[in-house]
Structure formats: structure tokens, C-alpha cells
Design a protein around this motif. Sequence first.
Motif, PDB file in Angstrom:
ATOM      1  N   LEU A 125      40.803  12.698  40.086  1.00 18.38           N
ATOM      2  CA  LEU A 125      40.273  12.501  41.433  1.00 18.38           C
ATOM      3  C   LEU A 125      38.884  13.125  41.562  1.00 18.38           C
ATOM      4  O   LEU A 125      37.988  12.538  42.177  1.00 18.38           O
ATOM      5  N   LEU A 126      38.689  14.293  40.968  1.00 21.35           N
ATOM      6  CA  LEU A 126      37.365  14.915  40.991  1.00 21.35           C
ATOM      7  C   LEU A 126      36.348  14.033  40.275  1.00 21.35           C
ATOM      8  O   LEU A 126      35.203  13.885  40.734  1.00 21.35           O
ATOM      9  N   ARG A 127      36.743  13.448  39.161  1.00 21.33           N
ATOM     10  CA  ARG A 127      35.844  12.541  38.443  1.00 21.33           C
ATOM     11  C   ARG A 127      35.567  11.295  39.276  1.00 21.33           C
ATOM     12  O   ARG A 127      34.414  10.843  39.372  1.00 21.33           O
ATOM     13  N   THR A 128      36.602  10.744  39.871  1.00 23.06           N
ATOM     14  CA  THR A 128      36.446   9.521  40.660  1.00 23.06           C
ATOM     15  C   THR A 128      35.512   9.742  41.844  1.00 23.06           C
ATOM     16  O   THR A 128      34.696   8.863  42.176  1.00 23.06           O
ATOM     17  N   ARG A 129      35.635  10.888  42.473  1.00 25.42           N
ATOM     18  CA  ARG A 129      34.793  11.200  43.632  1.00 25.42           C
ATOM     19  C   ARG A 129      33.381  11.612  43.231  1.00 25.42           C
ATOM     20  O   ARG A 129      32.509  11.762  44.079  1.00 25.42           O
ATOM     21  N   GLY A 130      33.149  11.834  41.939  1.00 24.32           N
ATOM     22  CA  GLY A 130      31.830  12.261  41.493  1.00 24.32           C
ATOM     23  C   GLY A 130      31.420  13.612  42.049  1.00 24.32           C
ATOM     24  O   GLY A 130      30.270  13.810  42.456  1.00 24.32           O
ATOM     25  N   CYS A 131      32.360  14.555  42.067  1.00 29.61           N
ATOM     26  CA  CYS A 131      32.100  15.868  42.666  1.00 29.61           C
ATOM     27  C   CYS A 131      31.168  16.689  41.773  1.00 29.61           C
ATOM     28  O   CYS A 131      31.509  17.023  40.634  1.00 29.61           O
ATOM     29  N   ASP A 132      29.997  17.025  42.293  1.00 29.00           N
ATOM     30  CA  ASP A 132      29.015  17.786  41.525  1.00 29.00           C
ATOM     31  C   ASP A 132      29.269  19.283  41.571  1.00 29.00           C
ATOM     32  O   ASP A 132      28.948  20.006  40.631  1.00 29.00           O
ATOM     33  N   SER A 133      29.808  19.752  42.687  1.00 31.10           N
ATOM     34  CA  SER A 133      30.049  21.184  42.864  1.00 31.10           C
ATOM     35  C   SER A 133      31.461  21.379  43.389  1.00 31.10           C
ATOM     36  O   SER A 133      31.829  20.816  44.429  1.00 31.10           O
ATOM     37  N   VAL A 134      32.259  22.165  42.673  1.00 31.28           N
ATOM     38  CA  VAL A 134      33.656  22.368  43.040  1.00 31.28           C
ATOM     39  C   VAL A 134      33.971  23.857  43.023  1.00 31.28           C
ATOM     40  O   VAL A 134      33.656  24.556  42.050  1.00 31.28           O
ATOM     41  N   THR A 135      34.588  24.332  44.096  1.00 32.42           N
ATOM     42  CA  THR A 135      35.061  25.710  44.151  1.00 32.42           C
ATOM     43  C   THR A 135      36.560  25.730  43.906  1.00 32.42           C
ATOM     44  O   THR A 135      37.323  25.108  44.650  1.00 32.42           O
ATOM     45  N   PHE A 136      36.967  26.401  42.845  1.00 32.30           N
ATOM     46  CA  PHE A 136      38.379  26.572  42.545  1.00 32.30           C
ATOM     47  C   PHE A 136      38.834  27.895  43.161  1.00 32.30           C
ATOM     48  O   PHE A 136      38.289  28.957  42.835  1.00 32.30           O
ATOM     49  N   VAL A 137      39.795  27.813  44.052  1.00 28.02           N
ATOM     50  CA  VAL A 137      40.292  29.005  44.735  1.00 28.02           C
ATOM     51  C   VAL A 137      41.472  29.553  43.949  1.00 28.02           C
ATOM     52  O   VAL A 137      42.556  28.955  43.904  1.00 28.02           O
ATOM     53  N   VAL A 138      41.250  30.670  43.282  1.00 27.36           N
ATOM     54  CA  VAL A 138      42.276  31.331  42.470  1.00 27.36           C
ATOM     55  C   VAL A 138      43.058  32.242  43.410  1.00 27.36           C
ATOM     56  O   VAL A 138      42.621  33.343  43.755  1.00 27.36           O
ATOM     57  N   THR A 139      44.221  31.771  43.861  1.00 25.94           N
ATOM     58  CA  THR A 139      44.868  32.432  44.997  1.00 25.94           C
ATOM     59  C   THR A 139      45.593  33.718  44.637  1.00 25.94           C
ATOM     60  O   THR A 139      45.659  34.641  45.440  1.00 25.94           O
ATOM     61  N   GLY A 140      46.171  33.789  43.460  1.00 26.80           N
ATOM     62  CA  GLY A 140      46.992  34.942  43.119  1.00 26.80           C
ATOM     63  C   GLY A 140      46.191  36.198  42.825  1.00 26.80           C
ATOM     64  O   GLY A 140      45.091  36.137  42.268  1.00 26.80           O
ATOM     65  N   GLU A 141      46.748  37.337  43.219  1.00 26.98           N
ATOM     66  CA  GLU A 141      46.194  38.657  42.881  1.00 26.98           C
ATOM     67  C   GLU A 141      44.710  38.779  43.254  1.00 26.98           C
ATOM     68  O   GLU A 141      43.904  39.312  42.494  1.00 26.98           O
ATOM     69  N   ASP A 142      44.357  38.267  44.423  1.00 26.20           N
ATOM     70  CA  ASP A 142      42.970  38.343  44.908  1.00 26.20           C
ATOM     71  C   ASP A 142      41.975  37.739  43.924  1.00 26.20           C
ATOM     72  O   ASP A 142      40.854  38.234  43.757  1.00 26.20           O
TER      73      ASP A 142
END
Length: 246
Positions: A125-142
Motif C-alpha cells: 500500500l505504501l508503494r501503491t500510494r507513492g509515499c515519499d515520507s513515512v513515520t513508523f510509530v514504534v509503540t512499545g517501550e516508548d
Amino acid sequence: MDARFLGIPELAEVPSVAVVIDVMRACTVAAWAFGQGAEKIVLAGSLDEALALKDRHPNWVALKDGAPAPGFDMVNSPGLLRSIDLGGRTVVQKTTAGTVGALAVKDASLVLCAGFVVAEATARLLRTRGCDSVTFVVTGEDGRADEDLACAQYIARRATEAGRTDAAEFLRRAGESRAATELTEGVRRGAHPDDVALCLELDRFPFAMVATSEDSLMVLRPYAVPSPADGASAHSPVAFGARRHG
């Protein structure tokens, strides 16, 4: 693709595209809920909100982290959830990290929730949308949970590389993480012996999970992400489970 990996406390601004990662166990449980037929998942901001939603909608299914509690139908465990028919139901989910992370980025233009079980569909889906900038939210343990960081890094690599990325090292890190150890040793309540294995089942489901605002609620739904050769829309909601409940 410019990928950033941030913990919830590090989210100083609203990202354009956010992928919320909670491998053990909120996002894995969400995927299993859809696999068992759930129509949508409402992400609650607090236990009180989850119970209030349940009171207003008695047919909704409420689940939480930890041990069973009055008013909640289930706990946040894929091993316990996989035998439950959720055909056509709405699930209300409140967890310690996953739902908190999703609500923290609710104003992003695209919010995905993911774990290893939906990794390839999320990357596609990220490839299909052509997302240039993506923030991955690492939720565990701050932001320090290695199972979440490993999954985020794997999806980021899959989203940018044409060939298939070897998942073995990423899955090894997740399997040796603090969360995996706590689940295996029974430190975390409301767990099933198969939870870790189910959380590490790569690409178990063929859909991505997209969260949007609906009537002031943050609602998660499964989205089919076909390959380009399929010629179908990459933004199509999908439904699972044959039986529906009122």
C-alpha cells in the motif's frame, strides 16, 4: 522513501503518513479480528471510553490488555481471539500502546496499523500510494521495543525494494524481544501460549489496516491491496467471515 522510526513521546509534529506498529499484540489482534469477520475496530482512548461505547452499543465487542475485566468481552490475545466468530461485528479496542499510538497520529493524511501478519500488504500500500515520507510509530517501550522496530524496519525495506527482503533476521529479533519473553514466561496477563508464534506469522493476512476518523471516532478497517497486475482499486475495503450478527 524517507522513513523515520519514532516512539510515541517523540511525535513532535503530525506526520503526513504514519504506520503504527504494535506486534505484541494490538495490531496482530486487530488483524485477527478482521480475519474472524469483524467489520471495523473502534480505537478507544481510555478504558472508560471503551466501556461507554459498549454501553451505547451492546452488540459491540470490547477488548482490552491484561486480565479479563467486567464490561469487556475479550482480552488482547490473538491466541484467544482466533476461535471467536466476529462476523459483521464492531470491535472496541483499548490497549496500552497500539491504540495510543494510532490516536497520537490521528490527524495524519494516512494512518496504517501493522504487524508482521500484514507486513507485505502494508508495504504494498505504501508503494501503491507513492509515499515519499513515512513515520513508523514504534509503540512499545516508548519507542525502544525491538519487536516493533524490527517490524517497522522490515516494512520500510519491503516498501522500497523491488525484490523480496529476507525476513528471518527481523523475525529473530522480534522473537528474542522483551515482549516475546514476557509473553512466553507468563509475565503478561491475558495471554495464550501461542501468542508469540501468531504475532510472528509473516503475511498471515492479505490486507492492510487503515484508520480514519468516522463520527469523531478513530476507526480501523481492512483494505485490500492487490498487486498492480490485478488491476483493482488499492483502496477497497474487504470483508471476512460469512456469518453476520445484528
